[in-house]
Design a protein around this motif. Structure first.
Motif, PDB file in Angstrom:
ATOM      1  N   LEU A  59       0.826  -1.209   0.000  1.00  0.00           N
ATOM      2  CA  LEU A  59       0.000   0.000   0.000  1.00  0.00           C
ATOM      3  C   LEU A  59       0.863   1.262   0.000  1.00  0.00           C
ATOM      4  N   ALA A  60       2.062   1.152   0.521  1.00  0.00           N
ATOM      5  CA  ALA A  60       2.955   2.323   0.606  1.00  0.00           C
ATOM      6  C   ALA A  60       3.639   2.636  -0.716  1.00  0.00           C
ATOM      7  N   GLU A  61       3.538   1.765  -1.692  1.00  0.00           N
ATOM      8  CA  GLU A  61       4.175   2.023  -2.979  1.00  0.00           C
ATOM      9  C   GLU A  61       3.583   3.277  -3.606  1.00  0.00           C
TER      10      GLU A  61
ATOM     11  N   TRP B 114      -8.406   0.730  -3.678  1.00  0.00           N
ATOM     12  CA  TRP B 114      -9.745   0.988  -3.165  1.00  0.00           C
ATOM     13  C   TRP B 114     -10.278  -0.277  -2.501  1.00  0.00           C
ATOM     14  N   VAL B 115     -11.079  -0.106  -1.477  1.00  0.00           N
ATOM     15  CA  VAL B 115     -11.753  -1.235  -0.835  1.00  0.00           C
ATOM     16  C   VAL B 115     -13.178  -1.326  -1.389  1.00  0.00           C
ATOM     17  N   VAL B 116     -13.550  -2.500  -1.849  1.00  0.00           N
ATOM     18  CA  VAL B 116     -14.926  -2.701  -2.310  1.00  0.00           C
ATOM     19  C   VAL B 116     -15.779  -2.928  -1.070  1.00  0.00           C
ATOM     20  N   TYR B 117     -16.412  -1.855  -0.631  1.00  0.00           N
ATOM     21  CA  TYR B 117     -17.208  -1.909   0.600  1.00  0.00           C
ATOM     22  C   TYR B 117     -18.272  -0.820   0.520  1.00  0.00           C
ATOM     23  N   PRO B 118     -19.545  -1.192   0.664  1.00  0.00           N
ATOM     24  CA  PRO B 118     -20.635  -0.238   0.448  1.00  0.00           C
ATOM     25  C   PRO B 118     -20.914   0.680   1.637  1.00  0.00           C
ATOM     26  N   GLY B 119     -19.916   1.422   2.077  1.00  0.00           N
ATOM     27  CA  GLY B 119     -20.109   2.369   3.176  1.00  0.00           C
ATOM     28  C   GLY B 119     -20.745   3.661   2.694  1.00  0.00           C
ATOM     29  N   GLU B 120     -21.010   4.549   3.622  1.00  0.00           N
ATOM     30  CA  GLU B 120     -21.697   5.801   3.287  1.00  0.00           C
ATOM     31  C   GLU B 120     -20.871   6.672   2.347  1.00  0.00           C
TER      32      GLU B 120
ATOM     33  N   ALA C 119       1.430  10.014 -16.636  1.00  0.00           N
ATOM     34  CA  ALA C 119       2.468   9.634 -17.593  1.00  0.00           C
ATOM     35  C   ALA C 119       2.712   8.129 -17.575  1.00  0.00           C
ATOM     36  N   THR C 120       2.709   7.547 -16.390  1.00  0.00           N
ATOM     37  CA  THR C 120       2.865   6.098 -16.266  1.00  0.00           C
ATOM     38  C   THR C 120       1.611   5.516 -15.631  1.00  0.00           C
ATOM     39  N   GLU C 121       1.231   4.352 -16.083  1.00  0.00           N
ATOM     40  CA  GLU C 121       0.001   3.737 -15.581  1.00  0.00           C
ATOM     41  C   GLU C 121       0.201   3.264 -14.142  1.00  0.00           C
ATOM     42  N   PRO C 122      -0.676   3.659 -13.222  1.00  0.00           N
ATOM     43  CA  PRO C 122      -0.518   3.258 -11.818  1.00  0.00           C
ATOM     44  C   PRO C 122      -0.878   1.785 -11.621  1.00  0.00           C
ATOM     45  N   LYS C 123      -0.431   1.242 -10.502  1.00  0.00           N
ATOM     46  CA  LYS C 123      -0.849  -0.094 -10.106  1.00  0.00           C
ATOM     47  C   LYS C 123      -2.229   0.025  -9.470  1.00  0.00           C
ATOM     48  N   ARG C 124      -3.235  -0.391 -10.199  1.00  0.00           N
ATOM     49  CA  ARG C 124      -4.614  -0.242  -9.734  1.00  0.00           C
ATOM     50  C   ARG C 124      -5.037  -1.503  -8.980  1.00  0.00           C
ATOM     51  N   THR C 125      -5.489  -1.323  -7.751  1.00  0.00           N
ATOM     52  CA  THR C 125      -5.783  -2.450  -6.867  1.00  0.00           C
ATOM     53  C   THR C 125      -7.164  -2.306  -6.245  1.00  0.00           C
ATOM     54  N   LEU C 126      -7.914  -3.392  -6.267  1.00  0.00           N
ATOM     55  CA  LEU C 126      -9.201  -3.464  -5.582  1.00  0.00           C
ATOM     56  C   LEU C 126      -9.106  -4.520  -4.489  1.00  0.00           C
ATOM     57  N   ILE C 127      -9.580  -4.171  -3.306  1.00  0.00           N
ATOM     58  CA  ILE C 127      -9.520  -5.068  -2.154  1.00  0.00           C
ATOM     59  C   ILE C 127     -10.920  -5.590  -1.859  1.00  0.00           C
ATOM     60  N   LEU C 128     -11.067  -6.922  -1.884  1.00  0.00           N
ATOM     61  CA  LEU C 128     -12.342  -7.577  -1.599  1.00  0.00           C
ATOM     62  C   LEU C 128     -12.290  -8.207  -0.212  1.00  0.00           C
ATOM     63  N   LEU C 129     -13.368  -8.077   0.542  1.00  0.00           N
ATOM     64  CA  LEU C 129     -13.469  -8.698   1.866  1.00  0.00           C
ATOM     65  C   LEU C 129     -14.290  -9.970   1.723  1.00  0.00           C
TER      66      LEU C 129
ATOM     67  N   THR D 228     -13.307   3.933  -0.564  1.00  0.00           N
ATOM     68  CA  THR D 228     -14.165   2.771  -0.783  1.00  0.00           C
ATOM     69  C   THR D 228     -15.007   2.960  -2.043  1.00  0.00           C
ATOM     70  N   VAL D 229     -15.332   1.842  -2.654  1.00  0.00           N
ATOM     71  CA  VAL D 229     -16.199   1.858  -3.833  1.00  0.00           C
ATOM     72  C   VAL D 229     -17.312   0.841  -3.649  1.00  0.00           C
ATOM     73  N   ALA D 230     -18.454   1.127  -4.248  1.00  0.00           N
ATOM     74  CA  ALA D 230     -19.598   0.214  -4.218  1.00  0.00           C
ATOM     75  C   ALA D 230     -19.867  -0.275  -5.635  1.00  0.00           C
ATOM     76  N   LEU D 231     -20.321  -1.496  -5.744  1.00  0.00           N
ATOM     77  CA  LEU D 231     -20.629  -2.079  -7.051  1.00  0.00           C
ATOM     78  C   LEU D 231     -21.982  -1.566  -7.523  1.00  0.00           C
TER      79      LEU D 231
END
Length: 205
Positions: free
Chosen positions: A73-75, A81-87, A103-113, A135-138
């Motif tokens: 996470l520190a990179e 983002w955490v997939v969690y339907p919070g407010e 300029a450079t594509e980031p390392k995109r990460t989704l965290i599922l619980l 957080t993101v919601a589906l």
């Protein structure tokens, strides 16, 4: 002969390997699995880790001081983002343009619980490092197909369905990730067939 498949870790007669396909996803999926899910015959997280080479899985309840996760996470070039339907959760569809102007594509990460709603909530509450992440919601959920495990929410989905929905939302290709759902459906059908006659109709319909 072992009673369990060495690859998928399920009982040999319930092995799901024949339905697994290797898929290329630009987005990393991290699965934080509650310990109660590890030995579940109907657990779906394994479909994701077998299908996606860049998927990672860790088991626990409190990941606050998890050294490997915190190092990742520190990179500086990682977006997580955490997939969690919070407010405060954003709709996942709003992330489709994230990183496109860099300029450079980031390392995109989704965290599922990975766990029941109650267990996932416990992971969220205990893990202070997760609470520092957006957080993101589906927002592309219609109805989950986890027919042999009831959810208290009408649009509750399994972990593999959440992974599929998240990847299709971000990478815009339903067909590419369809094998995840195909493997999931085959697993569910097998489990239903193993139930005594009438059990599924009485308890899950």
């Amino acid at each position: 002969m072992s009673r369990y498949c060495e690859r998928c870790k399920k009982a040999t007669k319930a092995c799901i390997c024949q339905w697994i396909q290797q898929l290329d996803a630009k987005t990393e999926l991290w699965i934080l699995q509650h310990p109660s899910e590890v030995k579940r015959a109907i657990g779906t997280a394994r479909i994701l880790t077998l299908s996606l080479p860049n998927a990672k899985l860790w088991v626990g309840e409190d990941f606050s001081h998890h050294e490997e996760i915190n190092q990742l996470l520190a990179e500086p070039d990682r977006q997580a983002w955490v997939v969690y339907p919070g407010e405060q959760a954003l709709p996942i569809s709003s992330l489709t343009g994230e990183g496109t102007e860099q300029a450079t594509e980031p390392k995109r990460t989704l965290i599922l619980l990975d766990g029941t709603w109650k267990k996932a909530y416990k992971i969220w509450q205990l893990s202070s490092n997760l609470q520092q992440l957006p957080t993101v919601a589906l927002d592309n959920v219609e109805q989950g197909n986890y027919r042999i495990r009831k959810s208290p929410k009408s649009q509750g989905v399994s972990t593999v369905e959440a992974g599929y929905l998240a990847l299709t939302a971000l990478e815009g290709d339903d067909d590419k990730f369809a094998p995840l759902i195909d493997a999931f459906n085959q697993m569910i059908e097998y489990q239903i067939q193993q139930m005594p006659q009438g059990v599924f109709e009485r308890n899950y319909r």
